[in-house]
Scaffold this motif. Structure first.
Motif, short mmCIF file in Angstrom:
data_model
loop_
_atom_site.label_atom_id
_atom_site.label_comp_id
_atom_site.label_asym_id
_atom_site.label_seq_id
_atom_site.Cartn_x
_atom_site.Cartn_y
_atom_site.Cartn_z
N GLY A 64 3.96 5.40 -4.59
CA GLY A 64 2.63 5.20 -3.99
C GLY A 64 1.92 6.53 -3.87
O GLY A 64 2.38 7.54 -4.42
N ASP A 170 5.16 0.22 3.09
CA ASP A 170 3.91 0.82 2.59
C ASP A 170 4.21 2.20 2.02
O ASP A 170 4.69 3.08 2.73
CB ASP A 170 2.91 0.90 3.75
N ASP A 173 -1.27 3.17 -0.27
CA ASP A 173 -2.07 2.38 -1.22
C ASP A 173 -1.20 1.50 -2.12
O ASP A 173 -1.58 1.16 -3.25
CB ASP A 173 -2.95 3.28 -2.10
N ARG A 174 -0.03 1.21 -1.62
CA ARG A 174 0.90 0.41 -2.43
C ARG A 174 1.87 -0.28 -1.49
O ARG A 174 2.61 0.39 -0.77
CB ARG A 174 1.62 1.35 -3.38
N ASP A 194 6.51 -5.58 -6.10
CA ASP A 194 5.46 -4.57 -6.04
C ASP A 194 4.13 -5.30 -6.21
O ASP A 194 3.79 -5.75 -7.32
CB ASP A 194 5.67 -3.54 -7.16
N ARG A 195 3.38 -5.41 -5.13
CA ARG A 195 2.13 -6.17 -5.15
C ARG A 195 1.14 -5.61 -6.17
O ARG A 195 0.44 -6.37 -6.84
CB ARG A 195 1.47 -6.10 -3.77
N THR A 196 1.07 -4.29 -6.26
CA THR A 196 0.07 -3.65 -7.11
C THR A 196 0.23 -4.03 -8.59
O THR A 196 -0.73 -4.42 -9.24
CB THR A 196 0.16 -2.12 -6.95
N SER A 197 1.43 -3.95 -9.09
CA SER A 197 1.64 -4.23 -10.52
C SER A 197 2.13 -5.65 -10.77
O SER A 197 2.13 -6.12 -11.90
CB SER A 197 2.66 -3.25 -11.10
#
Lengths: 311, 288
Positions: A64, A170, A173-174, A194-197
Protein backbone atom coordinates in the motif's frame (compact mmCIF):
# COMPACT_ATOMS: atom_id res chain seq x y z
CA UNK A 1 12.98 -28.16 31.76
CA UNK A 2 10.34 -25.49 31.21
CA UNK A 3 8.73 -24.11 28.10
CA UNK A 4 10.73 -20.95 28.60
CA UNK A 5 13.93 -22.93 28.38
CA UNK A 6 12.73 -24.59 25.22
CA UNK A 7 11.89 -21.19 23.79
CA UNK A 8 15.34 -19.93 24.73
CA UNK A 9 16.99 -22.82 22.98
CA UNK A 10 14.97 -22.13 19.85
CA UNK A 11 15.89 -18.46 20.19
CA UNK A 12 19.58 -19.30 20.35
CA UNK A 13 19.24 -21.50 17.31
CA UNK A 14 17.67 -18.59 15.46
CA UNK A 15 20.28 -16.06 16.47
CA UNK A 16 23.14 -18.35 15.50
CA UNK A 17 21.49 -18.73 12.12
CA UNK A 18 21.42 -14.96 11.82
CA UNK A 19 25.11 -14.70 12.57
CA UNK A 20 26.13 -17.47 10.21
CA UNK A 21 24.36 -16.27 7.10
CA UNK A 22 22.89 -19.31 5.36
CA UNK A 23 24.37 -20.46 2.09
CA UNK A 24 22.79 -18.82 -0.90
CA UNK A 25 19.60 -20.41 -2.08
CA UNK A 26 19.65 -23.03 -4.80
CA UNK A 27 16.01 -22.30 -5.56
CA UNK A 28 15.41 -18.61 -5.18
CA UNK A 29 11.89 -17.44 -4.33
CA UNK A 30 11.18 -14.50 -6.56
CA UNK A 31 8.14 -12.36 -6.19
CA UNK A 32 6.69 -11.50 -9.57
CA UNK A 33 4.16 -8.75 -10.18
CA UNK A 34 0.55 -9.82 -10.74
CA UNK A 35 -1.01 -6.35 -10.57
CA UNK A 36 -0.05 -2.91 -9.34
CA UNK A 37 1.29 -3.49 -5.81
CA UNK A 38 0.52 -7.23 -5.89
CA UNK A 39 3.25 -9.86 -6.14
CA UNK A 40 3.43 -13.64 -5.81
CA UNK A 41 5.92 -16.45 -5.64
CA UNK A 42 4.78 -19.76 -7.09
CA UNK A 43 6.08 -22.75 -5.13
CA UNK A 44 7.24 -26.04 -6.61
CA UNK A 45 4.54 -28.71 -6.89
CA UNK A 46 6.63 -31.14 -4.88
CA UNK A 47 7.03 -32.50 -1.36
CA UNK A 48 9.17 -30.33 0.96
CA UNK A 49 12.71 -31.58 0.47
CA UNK A 50 16.28 -30.28 0.67
CA UNK A 51 16.49 -29.70 -3.11
CA UNK A 52 13.59 -27.23 -3.08
CA UNK A 53 14.38 -25.74 0.35
CA UNK A 54 10.82 -26.41 1.38
CA UNK A 55 9.73 -23.67 -1.05
CA UNK A 56 6.58 -25.43 -2.21
CA UNK A 57 3.75 -23.08 -1.29
CA UNK A 58 2.68 -19.88 -2.99
CA UNK A 59 3.50 -16.64 -1.24
CA UNK A 60 1.95 -13.20 -1.78
CA UNK A 61 3.04 -9.63 -1.21
CA UNK A 62 0.70 -6.63 -1.20
CA UNK A 63 2.05 -3.08 -1.00
CA UNK A 64 0.00 0.00 0.00
CA UNK A 65 1.06 3.63 0.25
CA UNK A 66 2.12 3.23 3.90
CA UNK A 67 3.02 -0.40 4.46
CA UNK A 68 3.14 -3.89 3.07
CA UNK A 69 1.76 -7.31 4.00
CA UNK A 70 3.29 -10.68 3.19
CA UNK A 71 1.06 -13.72 2.89
CA UNK A 72 2.87 -16.80 4.28
CA UNK A 73 6.57 -17.05 5.04
CA UNK A 74 7.66 -20.20 3.21
CA UNK A 75 8.87 -23.63 4.26
CA UNK A 76 12.27 -22.84 5.82
CA UNK A 77 14.11 -20.03 7.57
CA UNK A 78 16.23 -19.78 4.45
CA UNK A 79 13.18 -19.31 2.25
CA UNK A 80 11.97 -16.65 4.71
CA UNK A 81 15.30 -14.82 4.38
CA UNK A 82 15.09 -15.01 0.58
CA UNK A 83 11.52 -13.74 0.64
CA UNK A 84 12.45 -10.84 2.88
CA UNK A 85 15.24 -9.92 0.48
CA UNK A 86 12.77 -10.08 -2.43
CA UNK A 87 10.36 -7.84 -0.47
CA UNK A 88 13.15 -5.33 0.13
CA UNK A 89 13.98 -5.24 -3.58
CA UNK A 90 10.36 -4.33 -4.30
CA UNK A 91 9.58 -1.84 -1.53
CA UNK A 92 11.17 0.05 1.36
CA UNK A 93 7.79 0.51 3.06
CA UNK A 94 7.55 -1.18 6.45
CA UNK A 95 6.33 -4.75 6.39
CA UNK A 96 3.52 -4.35 8.90
CA UNK A 97 1.83 -7.74 8.62
CA UNK A 98 2.91 -11.30 8.06
CA UNK A 99 -0.29 -13.24 7.43
CA UNK A 100 -0.18 -17.02 8.03
CA UNK A 101 -2.96 -18.68 6.04
CA UNK A 102 -2.83 -21.80 8.27
CA UNK A 103 -0.62 -24.03 10.42
CA UNK A 104 1.29 -26.14 7.88
CA UNK A 105 5.10 -26.03 7.88
CA UNK A 106 5.44 -25.01 4.21
CA UNK A 107 3.53 -21.81 5.05
CA UNK A 108 4.99 -20.87 8.45
CA UNK A 109 8.54 -22.22 8.78
CA UNK A 110 9.94 -18.92 7.47
CA UNK A 111 8.26 -16.81 10.21
CA UNK A 112 11.46 -16.33 12.23
CA UNK A 113 13.15 -14.55 9.32
CA UNK A 114 10.73 -11.64 9.78
CA UNK A 115 11.40 -10.96 13.47
CA UNK A 116 13.57 -7.94 12.83
CA UNK A 117 11.00 -6.34 10.54
CA UNK A 118 8.57 -5.85 13.41
CA UNK A 119 5.79 -7.33 11.28
CA UNK A 120 2.81 -8.50 13.31
CA UNK A 121 1.87 -12.08 12.60
CA UNK A 122 -1.80 -12.46 11.71
CA UNK A 123 -3.66 -15.77 11.86
CA UNK A 124 -6.96 -17.60 12.38
CA UNK A 125 -8.18 -17.60 15.95
CA UNK A 126 -7.62 -21.39 16.07
CA UNK A 127 -4.02 -21.12 14.84
CA UNK A 128 -2.25 -20.66 18.21
CA UNK A 129 -3.78 -23.85 19.65
CA UNK A 130 -3.07 -25.79 16.45
CA UNK A 131 0.58 -24.72 16.53
CA UNK A 132 0.87 -25.50 20.21
CA UNK A 133 -0.41 -29.01 19.58
CA UNK A 134 1.76 -29.69 16.55
CA UNK A 135 4.72 -27.31 16.68
CA UNK A 136 7.19 -29.58 18.48
CA UNK A 137 6.23 -32.45 16.21
CA UNK A 138 6.70 -30.34 13.08
CA UNK A 139 10.18 -29.27 14.21
CA UNK A 140 11.16 -32.84 14.96
CA UNK A 141 9.74 -34.60 11.92
CA UNK A 142 10.83 -32.00 9.38
CA UNK A 143 14.38 -32.34 10.58
CA UNK A 144 14.20 -35.75 9.03
CA UNK A 145 12.52 -34.54 5.87
CA UNK A 146 14.41 -31.29 5.24
CA UNK A 147 17.66 -31.97 7.09
CA UNK A 148 19.47 -30.09 9.87
CA UNK A 149 20.83 -27.43 7.55
CA UNK A 150 17.44 -26.20 6.36
CA UNK A 151 15.84 -26.53 9.80
CA UNK A 152 18.39 -24.16 11.29
CA UNK A 153 16.66 -21.01 12.48
CA UNK A 154 13.16 -22.41 12.02
CA UNK A 155 10.88 -21.48 14.91
CA UNK A 156 7.21 -21.94 15.53
CA UNK A 157 6.00 -18.38 16.08
CA UNK A 158 2.28 -18.04 16.73
CA UNK A 159 0.20 -15.09 15.51
CA UNK A 160 -0.51 -12.12 17.77
CA UNK A 161 -3.30 -10.64 15.65
CA UNK A 162 -6.17 -13.14 15.58
CA UNK A 163 -9.05 -13.28 13.15
CA UNK A 164 -12.22 -14.95 14.45
CA UNK A 165 -14.47 -14.11 11.53
CA UNK A 166 -13.58 -11.11 9.35
CA UNK A 167 -11.00 -8.37 9.73
CA UNK A 168 -9.87 -5.48 7.57
CA UNK A 169 -6.21 -4.46 7.34
CA UNK A 170 -5.26 -1.07 5.95
CA UNK A 171 -1.92 -0.75 4.14
CA UNK A 172 -2.55 2.88 3.15
CA UNK A 173 -5.04 3.51 0.32
CA UNK A 174 -5.32 -0.23 0.14
CA UNK A 175 -7.57 -2.45 2.21
CA UNK A 176 -7.33 -6.19 2.69
CA UNK A 177 -10.30 -8.31 3.74
CA UNK A 178 -9.26 -11.23 5.90
CA UNK A 179 -11.68 -14.06 6.49
CA UNK A 180 -11.47 -16.98 8.90
CA UNK A 181 -13.17 -20.17 7.69
CA UNK A 182 -14.82 -23.10 9.42
CA UNK A 183 -12.75 -26.34 9.47
CA UNK A 184 -11.87 -27.35 5.90
CA UNK A 185 -8.25 -27.92 4.83
CA UNK A 186 -7.36 -27.38 8.53
CA UNK A 187 -9.32 -25.87 11.42
CA UNK A 188 -7.40 -22.60 10.97
CA UNK A 189 -7.79 -21.53 7.33
CA UNK A 190 -7.58 -17.82 6.60
CA UNK A 191 -8.01 -16.07 3.22
CA UNK A 192 -7.00 -12.60 2.05
CA UNK A 193 -8.75 -10.42 -0.54
CA UNK A 194 -6.99 -7.41 -1.98
CA UNK A 195 -9.89 -5.07 -2.68
CA UNK A 196 -7.89 -2.79 -4.96
CA UNK A 197 -6.85 -5.39 -7.52
CA UNK A 198 -9.48 -8.03 -6.77
CA UNK A 199 -6.76 -10.64 -6.21
CA UNK A 200 -7.90 -13.41 -3.85
CA UNK A 201 -5.26 -15.24 -1.81
CA UNK A 202 -7.00 -18.48 -0.99
CA UNK A 203 -4.27 -20.20 1.01
CA UNK A 204 -4.71 -23.97 0.93
CA UNK A 205 -8.48 -23.73 0.55
CA UNK A 206 -7.61 -23.92 -3.16
CA UNK A 207 -5.23 -26.48 -4.65
CA UNK A 208 -4.44 -26.77 -8.34
CA UNK A 209 -2.11 -29.38 -9.81
CA UNK A 210 -0.92 -30.51 -6.35
CA UNK A 211 -3.48 -32.91 -4.86
CA UNK A 212 -5.44 -31.23 -2.04
CA UNK A 213 -4.46 -32.53 1.40
CA UNK A 214 -6.90 -33.12 4.22
CA UNK A 215 -6.09 -32.09 7.77
CA UNK A 216 -9.43 -30.64 8.83
CA UNK A 217 -12.80 -31.71 7.52
CA UNK A 218 -13.71 -32.97 4.05
CA UNK A 219 -17.39 -32.22 4.67
CA UNK A 220 -16.57 -28.77 6.00
CA UNK A 221 -14.44 -28.06 2.95
CA UNK A 222 -17.14 -29.27 0.54
CA UNK A 223 -19.83 -27.30 2.39
CA UNK A 224 -17.86 -24.07 2.06
CA UNK A 225 -16.94 -24.39 -1.64
CA UNK A 226 -20.03 -22.51 -2.82
CA UNK A 227 -19.39 -19.72 -0.36
CA UNK A 228 -15.79 -19.61 -1.54
CA UNK A 229 -16.85 -19.54 -5.20
CA UNK A 230 -19.26 -16.68 -4.49
CA UNK A 231 -16.37 -14.38 -3.61
CA UNK A 232 -15.99 -11.78 -6.35
CA UNK A 233 -12.35 -11.81 -7.45
CA UNK A 234 -10.44 -11.04 -10.63
CA UNK A 235 -8.10 -13.95 -10.05
CA UNK A 236 -6.81 -16.28 -7.37
CA UNK A 237 -3.44 -17.12 -5.90
CA UNK A 238 -4.05 -20.68 -4.68
CA UNK A 239 -2.01 -22.20 -1.85
CA UNK A 240 -0.46 -24.55 -4.40
CA UNK A 241 -0.59 -24.33 -8.20
CA UNK A 242 -0.28 -21.67 -10.90
CA UNK A 243 -0.72 -18.08 -9.77
CA UNK A 244 -2.72 -16.25 -10.69
CA UNK A 245 -5.43 -18.67 -11.79
CA UNK A 246 -8.90 -17.99 -13.16
CA UNK A 247 -11.59 -17.48 -10.54
CA UNK A 248 -13.82 -19.25 -9.60
CA UNK A 249 -12.85 -21.88 -12.21
CA UNK A 250 -9.86 -22.77 -10.01
CA UNK A 251 -12.20 -24.49 -7.56
CA UNK A 252 -13.62 -26.94 -10.11
CA UNK A 253 -10.83 -29.58 -10.00
CA UNK A 254 -10.79 -29.90 -6.21
CA UNK A 255 -14.58 -29.97 -6.08
CA UNK A 256 -14.54 -32.89 -8.52
CA UNK A 257 -11.86 -34.68 -6.46
CA UNK A 258 -13.73 -34.20 -3.18
CA UNK A 259 -17.01 -35.41 -4.67
CA UNK A 260 -15.32 -38.47 -6.17
CA UNK A 261 -13.51 -39.32 -2.95
CA UNK A 262 -16.61 -38.79 -0.82
CA UNK A 263 -18.86 -40.80 -3.10
CA UNK A 264 -16.36 -43.71 -3.30
CA UNK A 265 -15.98 -43.74 0.47
CA UNK A 266 -19.70 -43.46 1.16
CA UNK A 267 -20.33 -46.47 -1.07
CA UNK A 268 -17.59 -48.44 0.73
CA UNK A 269 -18.88 -47.51 4.17
CA UNK A 270 -22.42 -48.45 3.19
CA UNK A 271 -21.22 -51.83 1.92
CA UNK A 272 -19.29 -52.41 5.16
CA UNK A 273 -15.86 -52.32 3.51
CA UNK A 274 -13.34 -51.72 6.33
CA UNK A 275 -11.17 -48.60 6.36
CA UNK A 276 -7.89 -50.35 5.56
CA UNK A 277 -9.38 -51.80 2.37
CA UNK A 278 -11.54 -48.85 1.30
CA UNK A 279 -8.71 -46.33 1.27
CA UNK A 280 -6.73 -48.28 -1.32
CA UNK A 281 -9.40 -47.82 -4.00
CA UNK A 282 -11.27 -44.61 -3.09
CA UNK A 283 -10.55 -41.67 -5.36
CA UNK A 284 -8.28 -43.69 -7.69
CA UNK A 285 -10.13 -42.47 -10.81
CA UNK A 286 -8.58 -39.04 -10.09
CA UNK A 287 -5.03 -40.38 -10.12
CA UNK A 288 -3.92 -39.11 -13.54
CA UNK A 289 -5.31 -35.66 -12.89
CA UNK A 290 -3.04 -34.59 -10.01
CA UNK A 291 0.55 -34.27 -8.94
CA UNK A 292 1.56 -35.99 -5.68
CA UNK A 293 -1.55 -38.19 -5.87
CA UNK A 294 0.18 -41.30 -4.51
CA UNK A 295 1.78 -39.28 -1.72
CA UNK A 296 -1.52 -37.97 -0.35
CA UNK A 297 -4.62 -39.75 -1.63
CA UNK A 298 -4.66 -42.69 0.78
CA UNK A 299 -3.98 -40.37 3.64
CA UNK A 300 -6.86 -38.13 2.57
CA UNK A 301 -9.08 -41.17 2.21
CA UNK A 302 -8.17 -42.41 5.70
CA UNK A 303 -9.01 -39.09 7.29
CA UNK A 304 -12.19 -38.73 5.24
CA UNK A 305 -13.38 -42.31 5.94
CA UNK A 306 -13.23 -41.66 9.70
CA UNK A 307 -15.26 -38.50 9.19
CA UNK A 308 -17.82 -39.87 6.71
CA UNK A 309 -18.70 -43.00 8.67
CA UNK A 310 -20.41 -40.75 11.24
CA UNK A 311 -22.83 -39.32 8.66
CA UNK B 1 -28.84 -46.97 14.09
CA UNK B 2 -28.43 -43.87 16.31
CA UNK B 3 -28.95 -44.63 19.95
CA UNK B 4 -29.90 -42.61 22.95
CA UNK B 5 -26.99 -42.26 25.26
CA UNK B 6 -27.25 -41.97 28.99
CA UNK B 7 -24.46 -39.99 30.57
CA UNK B 8 -23.78 -40.65 34.23
CA UNK B 9 -21.23 -39.06 36.50
CA UNK B 10 -19.24 -41.33 38.70
CA UNK B 11 -16.20 -40.91 40.86
CA UNK B 12 -12.84 -41.24 39.11
CA UNK B 13 -11.38 -44.62 39.92
CA UNK B 14 -7.93 -44.65 41.51
CA UNK B 15 -6.66 -46.71 38.57
CA UNK B 16 -7.86 -44.14 36.07
CA UNK B 17 -6.35 -41.39 38.15
CA UNK B 18 -3.03 -43.20 38.26
CA UNK B 19 -3.19 -43.78 34.52
CA UNK B 20 -3.85 -40.11 33.91
CA UNK B 21 -0.89 -39.10 36.04
CA UNK B 22 1.33 -41.65 34.38
CA UNK B 23 0.35 -40.56 30.92
CA UNK B 24 0.85 -36.96 31.94
CA UNK B 25 4.34 -37.64 33.27
CA UNK B 26 5.29 -39.68 30.22
CA UNK B 27 3.91 -36.94 28.02
CA UNK B 28 6.15 -34.33 29.61
CA UNK B 29 9.10 -36.62 29.15
CA UNK B 30 8.28 -37.27 25.51
CA UNK B 31 7.85 -33.61 24.68
CA UNK B 32 11.06 -32.64 26.42
CA UNK B 33 13.09 -35.31 24.71
CA UNK B 34 11.45 -34.76 21.33
CA UNK B 35 14.29 -32.61 20.05
CA UNK B 36 16.95 -35.14 20.77
CA UNK B 37 15.13 -38.26 19.66
CA UNK B 38 16.28 -40.07 16.57
CA UNK B 39 14.06 -42.22 14.43
CA UNK B 40 13.23 -45.64 15.81
CA UNK B 41 14.26 -48.83 14.03
CA UNK B 42 13.13 -52.46 14.41
CA UNK B 43 16.17 -52.97 16.68
CA UNK B 44 15.47 -49.96 18.91
CA UNK B 45 11.76 -50.81 19.06
CA UNK B 46 12.73 -54.34 20.14
CA UNK B 47 14.93 -52.83 22.87
CA UNK B 48 11.97 -50.85 24.18
CA UNK B 49 9.84 -54.01 24.14
CA UNK B 50 12.44 -56.01 26.06
CA UNK B 51 12.56 -53.30 28.71
CA UNK B 52 8.80 -53.11 29.19
CA UNK B 53 7.86 -56.76 28.65
CA UNK B 54 8.40 -57.79 32.27
CA UNK B 55 6.32 -54.90 33.56
CA UNK B 56 3.37 -56.16 31.58
CA UNK B 57 3.77 -59.96 31.62
CA UNK B 58 6.30 -60.67 34.36
CA UNK B 59 8.82 -63.36 33.45
CA UNK B 60 6.27 -65.53 31.66
CA UNK B 61 7.37 -67.14 28.40
CA UNK B 62 5.93 -65.63 25.22
CA UNK B 63 5.84 -67.76 22.09
CA UNK B 64 6.27 -65.85 18.84
CA UNK B 65 4.36 -66.68 15.66
CA UNK B 66 2.82 -70.03 16.62
CA UNK B 67 -0.34 -69.13 14.70
CA UNK B 68 -2.68 -68.56 17.66
CA UNK B 69 -2.70 -64.83 16.99
CA UNK B 70 -1.76 -62.71 13.99
CA UNK B 71 -1.54 -58.92 13.85
CA UNK B 72 -1.71 -56.90 10.66
CA UNK B 73 -1.18 -53.19 10.00
CA UNK B 74 -0.07 -51.21 6.96
CA UNK B 75 3.71 -51.07 6.52
CA UNK B 76 3.52 -47.30 6.35
CA UNK B 77 0.82 -45.35 8.11
CA UNK B 78 -1.19 -42.96 5.98
CA UNK B 79 -2.53 -40.94 8.89
CA UNK B 80 -0.50 -41.70 12.02
CA UNK B 81 -3.49 -40.76 14.17
CA UNK B 82 -5.75 -43.30 12.41
CA UNK B 83 -3.78 -46.49 11.81
CA UNK B 84 -5.97 -49.53 11.15
CA UNK B 85 -4.87 -52.66 13.04
CA UNK B 86 -6.33 -56.15 12.57
CA UNK B 87 -5.90 -58.94 15.10
CA UNK B 88 -6.83 -62.45 14.00
CA UNK B 89 -7.29 -65.41 16.33
CA UNK B 90 -7.17 -68.96 15.03
CA UNK B 91 -9.49 -71.24 17.03
CA UNK B 92 -7.94 -74.31 15.39
CA UNK B 93 -4.57 -73.41 16.94
CA UNK B 94 -6.10 -72.66 20.34
CA UNK B 95 -8.96 -75.10 20.94
CA UNK B 96 -8.98 -74.15 24.64
CA UNK B 97 -9.88 -70.60 23.68
CA UNK B 98 -8.24 -67.19 23.98
CA UNK B 99 -8.98 -65.25 27.19
CA UNK B 100 -7.25 -61.95 26.54
CA UNK B 101 -5.40 -60.11 23.82
CA UNK B 102 -3.02 -57.29 24.71
CA UNK B 103 -2.00 -54.85 22.02
CA UNK B 104 1.33 -53.11 22.46
CA UNK B 105 2.88 -50.27 20.45
CA UNK B 106 6.47 -50.26 21.68
CA UNK B 107 7.49 -46.64 21.22
CA UNK B 108 4.24 -44.91 22.14
CA UNK B 109 4.18 -42.82 25.33
CA UNK B 110 1.75 -45.40 26.77
CA UNK B 111 2.85 -48.63 25.02
CA UNK B 112 -0.04 -50.81 26.25
CA UNK B 113 -2.59 -49.63 23.71
CA UNK B 114 -5.41 -51.93 24.80
CA UNK B 115 -6.20 -55.12 26.62
CA UNK B 116 -9.18 -57.05 25.31
CA UNK B 117 -11.05 -59.62 27.42
CA UNK B 118 -12.75 -62.09 25.18
CA UNK B 119 -16.00 -63.63 26.40
CA UNK B 120 -16.07 -67.36 26.80
CA UNK B 121 -17.82 -68.84 23.76
CA UNK B 122 -18.02 -65.36 22.21
CA UNK B 123 -16.62 -66.85 19.04
CA UNK B 124 -14.33 -63.91 18.29
CA UNK B 125 -11.75 -64.60 15.58
CA UNK B 126 -11.03 -61.06 14.40
CA UNK B 127 -10.81 -57.67 16.11
CA UNK B 128 -9.96 -54.54 14.23
CA UNK B 129 -9.43 -51.09 15.64
CA UNK B 130 -7.56 -47.86 14.90
CA UNK B 131 -4.57 -46.60 16.80
CA UNK B 132 -2.17 -43.69 17.05
CA UNK B 133 1.47 -44.49 16.36
CA UNK B 134 4.07 -42.00 17.49
CA UNK B 135 7.15 -43.23 15.64
CA UNK B 136 8.44 -46.20 13.69
CA UNK B 137 7.45 -49.11 15.90
CA UNK B 138 6.45 -52.71 16.25
CA UNK B 139 2.79 -53.26 16.95
CA UNK B 140 2.33 -56.47 18.93
CA UNK B 141 -0.64 -58.61 19.82
CA UNK B 142 -0.16 -61.02 22.72
CA UNK B 143 -2.90 -63.58 23.21
CA UNK B 144 -3.33 -65.45 26.45
CA UNK B 145 -4.98 -68.82 25.99
CA UNK B 146 -7.14 -70.47 28.64
CA UNK B 147 -4.15 -72.61 29.68
CA UNK B 148 -2.31 -69.43 30.68
CA UNK B 149 0.19 -69.51 27.83
CA UNK B 150 1.18 -66.37 25.94
CA UNK B 151 1.35 -66.19 22.15
CA UNK B 152 2.62 -63.20 20.20
CA UNK B 153 2.52 -61.76 16.71
CA UNK B 154 4.22 -58.55 15.66
CA UNK B 155 4.40 -56.21 12.69
CA UNK B 156 6.65 -53.19 12.10
CA UNK B 157 5.07 -49.95 11.01
CA UNK B 158 6.50 -46.70 9.73
CA UNK B 159 4.50 -43.86 11.22
CA UNK B 160 5.20 -40.73 13.13
CA UNK B 161 3.44 -38.24 15.29
CA UNK B 162 0.20 -40.04 16.04
CA UNK B 163 0.13 -39.27 19.75
CA UNK B 164 1.75 -35.92 20.20
CA UNK B 165 0.84 -34.27 16.95
CA UNK B 166 -2.55 -34.39 15.39
CA UNK B 167 -5.02 -34.21 18.17
CA UNK B 168 -8.56 -33.60 17.06
CA UNK B 169 -8.52 -32.20 13.56
CA UNK B 170 -11.59 -30.30 14.56
CA UNK B 171 -11.29 -29.99 18.31
CA UNK B 172 -14.46 -28.06 19.12
CA UNK B 173 -16.70 -30.48 17.29
CA UNK B 174 -14.99 -33.47 18.92
CA UNK B 175 -15.92 -32.26 22.40
CA UNK B 176 -19.47 -31.33 21.45
CA UNK B 177 -20.31 -34.80 20.13
CA UNK B 178 -18.65 -36.75 22.95
CA UNK B 179 -20.36 -39.95 24.02
CA UNK B 180 -22.45 -40.47 20.90
CA UNK B 181 -22.37 -44.18 19.97
CA UNK B 182 -23.14 -46.07 16.82
CA UNK B 183 -23.33 -49.84 16.36
CA UNK B 184 -23.39 -51.41 12.93
CA UNK B 185 -24.21 -55.07 12.44
CA UNK B 186 -22.98 -57.04 9.48
CA UNK B 187 -23.26 -60.58 8.36
CA UNK B 188 -19.84 -61.96 9.07
CA UNK B 189 -17.37 -62.68 6.34
CA UNK B 190 -15.00 -64.20 8.89
CA UNK B 191 -16.82 -67.24 10.02
CA UNK B 192 -19.22 -69.51 8.19
CA UNK B 193 -21.19 -70.51 11.27
CA UNK B 194 -23.65 -68.40 13.23
CA UNK B 195 -21.30 -65.47 13.63
CA UNK B 196 -22.06 -61.89 12.87
CA UNK B 197 -19.88 -58.87 12.80
CA UNK B 198 -20.25 -55.72 14.88
CA UNK B 199 -18.72 -52.31 14.46
CA UNK B 200 -18.85 -50.14 17.54
CA UNK B 201 -18.08 -46.43 17.18
CA UNK B 202 -17.84 -43.98 20.06
CA UNK B 203 -17.47 -40.22 19.70
CA UNK B 204 -14.67 -39.25 22.05
CA UNK B 205 -11.65 -36.96 21.62
CA UNK B 206 -9.49 -39.53 23.43
CA UNK B 207 -7.12 -36.70 24.33
CA UNK B 208 -3.55 -37.86 24.53
CA UNK B 209 -2.47 -35.46 27.28
CA UNK B 210 0.43 -34.37 25.09
CA UNK B 211 -1.06 -31.05 24.12
CA UNK B 212 -0.57 -27.76 25.85
CA UNK B 213 -3.16 -25.10 26.48
CA UNK B 214 -1.91 -22.15 24.41
CA UNK B 215 -2.86 -19.62 27.09
CA UNK B 216 -1.77 -21.31 30.29
CA UNK B 217 1.03 -23.42 28.79
CA UNK B 218 -0.13 -26.29 31.01
CA UNK B 219 -0.70 -29.68 29.48
CA UNK B 220 -4.34 -30.45 28.76
CA UNK B 221 -4.99 -33.54 30.90
CA UNK B 222 -5.37 -36.82 29.08
CA UNK B 223 -9.02 -37.73 28.72
CA UNK B 224 -9.85 -41.02 27.06
CA UNK B 225 -12.16 -44.01 27.01
CA UNK B 226 -10.47 -46.40 29.42
CA UNK B 227 -13.13 -49.10 29.75
CA UNK B 228 -15.60 -50.64 27.44
CA UNK B 229 -17.75 -53.73 27.40
CA UNK B 230 -20.01 -55.26 24.81
CA UNK B 231 -22.44 -57.95 25.88
CA UNK B 232 -25.46 -59.79 24.61
CA UNK B 233 -27.86 -60.04 27.52
CA UNK B 234 -25.69 -61.02 30.49
CA UNK B 235 -23.13 -62.72 28.32
CA UNK B 236 -19.85 -60.83 27.82
CA UNK B 237 -18.67 -60.69 24.24
CA UNK B 238 -15.75 -58.29 24.41
CA UNK B 239 -14.35 -55.95 27.03
CA UNK B 240 -11.52 -53.50 26.62
CA UNK B 241 -9.24 -51.49 28.86
CA UNK B 242 -7.52 -48.88 26.78
CA UNK B 243 -5.30 -45.88 26.73
CA UNK B 244 -4.41 -42.89 24.62
CA UNK B 245 -3.04 -45.04 21.80
CA UNK B 246 -6.59 -45.75 20.66
CA UNK B 247 -7.55 -43.18 18.02
CA UNK B 248 -9.97 -40.33 18.52
CA UNK B 249 -13.53 -41.64 18.12
CA UNK B 250 -12.63 -45.19 19.23
CA UNK B 251 -13.73 -47.75 16.69
CA UNK B 252 -13.88 -51.54 17.12
CA UNK B 253 -15.01 -54.11 14.64
CA UNK B 254 -15.21 -57.79 15.54
CA UNK B 255 -17.08 -60.96 14.74
CA UNK B 256 -18.98 -62.94 17.35
CA UNK B 257 -21.45 -65.77 17.66
CA UNK B 258 -24.88 -64.58 18.68
CA UNK B 259 -27.01 -66.71 20.98
CA UNK B 260 -30.73 -66.21 21.13
CA UNK B 261 -32.28 -62.85 20.41
CA UNK B 262 -31.24 -60.80 23.38
CA UNK B 263 -30.17 -57.22 22.64
CA UNK B 264 -26.60 -55.99 22.45
CA UNK B 265 -25.49 -53.74 25.25
CA UNK B 266 -22.49 -51.43 25.37
CA UNK B 267 -21.11 -49.68 28.44
CA UNK B 268 -18.13 -47.37 28.10
CA UNK B 269 -16.48 -45.05 30.57
CA UNK B 270 -13.74 -42.49 30.36
CA UNK B 271 -10.98 -41.18 32.61
CA UNK B 272 -13.16 -38.32 33.83
CA UNK B 273 -15.72 -40.81 35.11
CA UNK B 274 -18.30 -40.19 32.44
CA UNK B 275 -20.26 -43.31 31.57
CA UNK B 276 -21.92 -43.98 28.24
CA UNK B 277 -24.47 -46.78 27.84
CA UNK B 278 -26.55 -47.94 24.98
CA UNK B 279 -28.56 -50.93 23.79
CA UNK B 280 -29.41 -52.19 20.33
CA UNK B 281 -31.66 -55.06 19.18
CA UNK B 282 -29.92 -57.83 17.32
CA UNK B 283 -30.81 -57.14 13.70
CA UNK B 284 -29.17 -59.73 11.51
CA UNK B 285 -30.98 -63.04 11.20
CA UNK B 286 -29.60 -65.76 13.42
CA UNK B 287 -30.33 -69.42 12.85
CA UNK B 288 -30.47 -70.90 16.29
Amino acid sequence: MSTLTRRQILGWAASSALIHTPARAAVEPKLSALADGVYAFTGAEEMMEPANQGAICNVGLIVGTESAALIDSGGSYLEGVELLRAVREITDKPLRYLINTHMHPDHIFGNAAFKETGAQIVGHTNLPAALEARGAFYLQSFRRQLGEELMRGVEIIPPTVLVADRTELDLGDRKLDLRAWQPAHTDNDLTVMDRTSGTFFAGDLVFLGHLPTMDGSLLGWMRQLDELAAIAASGVVPGHGPSPSAWPDAIAPERRYFETLASDLRAAIKAGVPLAEAVTTAGQSERAKWKLFDEYNERNATTAYAELEWE
Amino acid sequence: MPAKVKVKRQAVSPVAHYLTLLVFALGVLVVLTAYASAQQTPASSEQVWLSLKDDVFGDRAIVLDDGVVRVEAPKRAQDAAIVPVDIFLDPAKAPEGVKTVTMIIDVNPAPVAAKFDIGKDAGITHISTRVRVNDYSYIRAIAETADGKLHMSQTFIKASGGCSAPAAKNSKEALAAMGQMKLRQFESTENMSKAEELQLMIRHPNNSGLQRDPLTQYFIPAHFVDKLSVSQGDRLILAMEGGISISEDPNFRFDFTAQGKEPLKVIASDTEGKQFESEWPLTTPVSN
